[in-house]
Scaffold this active site. Structure first.
Site, short mmCIF file in Angstrom:
data_model
loop_
_atom_site.label_atom_id
_atom_site.label_comp_id
_atom_site.label_asym_id
_atom_site.label_seq_id
_atom_site.Cartn_x
_atom_site.Cartn_y
_atom_site.Cartn_z
N LYS A 52 0.83 -1.20 0.00
CA LYS A 52 0.00 0.00 0.00
C LYS A 52 0.86 1.26 0.00
O LYS A 52 0.55 2.24 -0.68
CB LYS A 52 -0.95 -0.05 1.20
N GLN A 54 -3.99 -1.96 9.78
CA GLN A 54 -3.87 -3.26 9.15
C GLN A 54 -4.50 -4.35 10.02
O GLN A 54 -4.20 -4.47 11.20
CB GLN A 54 -2.40 -3.59 8.89
N ASP A 93 -10.46 3.11 4.38
CA ASP A 93 -10.50 1.66 4.24
C ASP A 93 -11.89 1.11 4.53
O ASP A 93 -12.13 -0.09 4.44
CB ASP A 93 -9.47 1.02 5.18
#
Length: 284
Positions: A54, A98, A121
């Site tokens: 990313k 994450q 996200d």
């Protein structure tokens, strides 16, 4: 019949070229460079690899990134404090925590601490609720990437029966909501569904999002279906067994190279959207 390959890798590459131009255009307007903050807790090598992918994608399109690594013994309170700092930081346009985090951390509390405008996200309950209701919000990155992939290849969704196998809050559930919003008829299954084979056999569109290698058997899938596999496991297999499908189904995502690149692309795209929204608010 030879299945149409839903090539997420090539689509992500072409979309990155457009994103790079969009970032350059934003900077020409004297806006600040969009920055994605990535939070990695612990030393899981797979998670570290995903975070670096990313970060690399940010660099390719001219965006900035700030990688924050925290030790495996991090507490919920310490992680919440770090997220709070990023929420208040005017340079940060998006925050990625994450998944998964170490077991002692309340992951849901930490996800929900991310400011809605920086939830690129799509992991907060508020963001999920707004998206499900058709209101403005950033969608969970993997299902958002899948929707972009399906639209690009002109896969018809309206009126189709989509079967989503998986119910996680960041994949299966938001995937179902996005398909419903696109006027598909949606059935949600999971690993404990008793008549899974029968339900999969009814699908015009099958989404493998259960997180178990090849749980969904090729023989269950009807001829002419659209097959989207969001799983990736050691040995290069997904959640869906692929034997013989290339000659029977209408369209198929490869593993790897299908959904994964589009997940990252959705995250980067939504970070840019956040930067644009911030700039518009400042110009107003």
């Amino acid at each position: 019949m030879s299945a149409l390959l839903l090539d997420g890798k090539s689509l992500a590459r072409s979309r990155e070229a457009m994103l790079k131009q969009a970032v350059a255009s934003l900077l020409q307007q004297d806006a600040k460079r969009p920055v994605l903050a990535t939070l990695l807790v612990g030393d899981d090598p797979s998670s570290a690899t995903y975070v670096q992918m990313k970060v690399n994608a940010c660099a390719r399109v001219g965006m900035g990134s700030r990688k924050i690594e925290m030790p495996a013994h991090t507490t919920t309170e310490a992680l919440l404090a770090q997220i709070g700092q990023l929420n208040r930081d005017p340079e940060i346009c998006g925050i990625l925590l994450q998944h998964p985090v170490p077991s002692q951390i309340d992951e849901r509390a930490c996800f929900d601490a991310i400011a809605l405008e920086k939830d690129v996200d799509g992991v907060t309950t508020q963001g999920f609720g707004r998206m499900a209701m058709g209101e403005s919000a950033y969608g969970s990155a993997t299902p958002a990437g899948i929707m972009t992939l399906l639209r690009h290849y002109d896969i018809e969704l309206e009126g189709k029966h989509a079967v989503v196998v998986g119910r996680s809050p960041i994949l299966g559930k938001p995937m179902a909501a996005m398909l419903l919003n696109a006027n598909a008829t949606v059935t949600v299954c999971h690993s404990r569904t008793r008549n899974l084979a029968e339900l999969v056999a009814q699908a015009d569109i099958i989404i493998g999002a259960v997180g178990q290698p090849e749980l969904i058997r090729a023989e269950w899938i009807r001829d002419g279906a659209v097959v989207v596999d969001a799983g990736y496991h050691p040995g290069g297999v997904g959640d869906i067994e692929k034997i013989g499908l290339e000659q029977r189904v209408k369209a198929l995502t490869p593993v790897p190279g299908g959904v994964g690149p589009m997940t990252i692309n959705a995250l980067i795209s939504q970070t840019l959207d956040s930067a644009k929204a911030k700039q518009s608010a400042q110009d107003a």
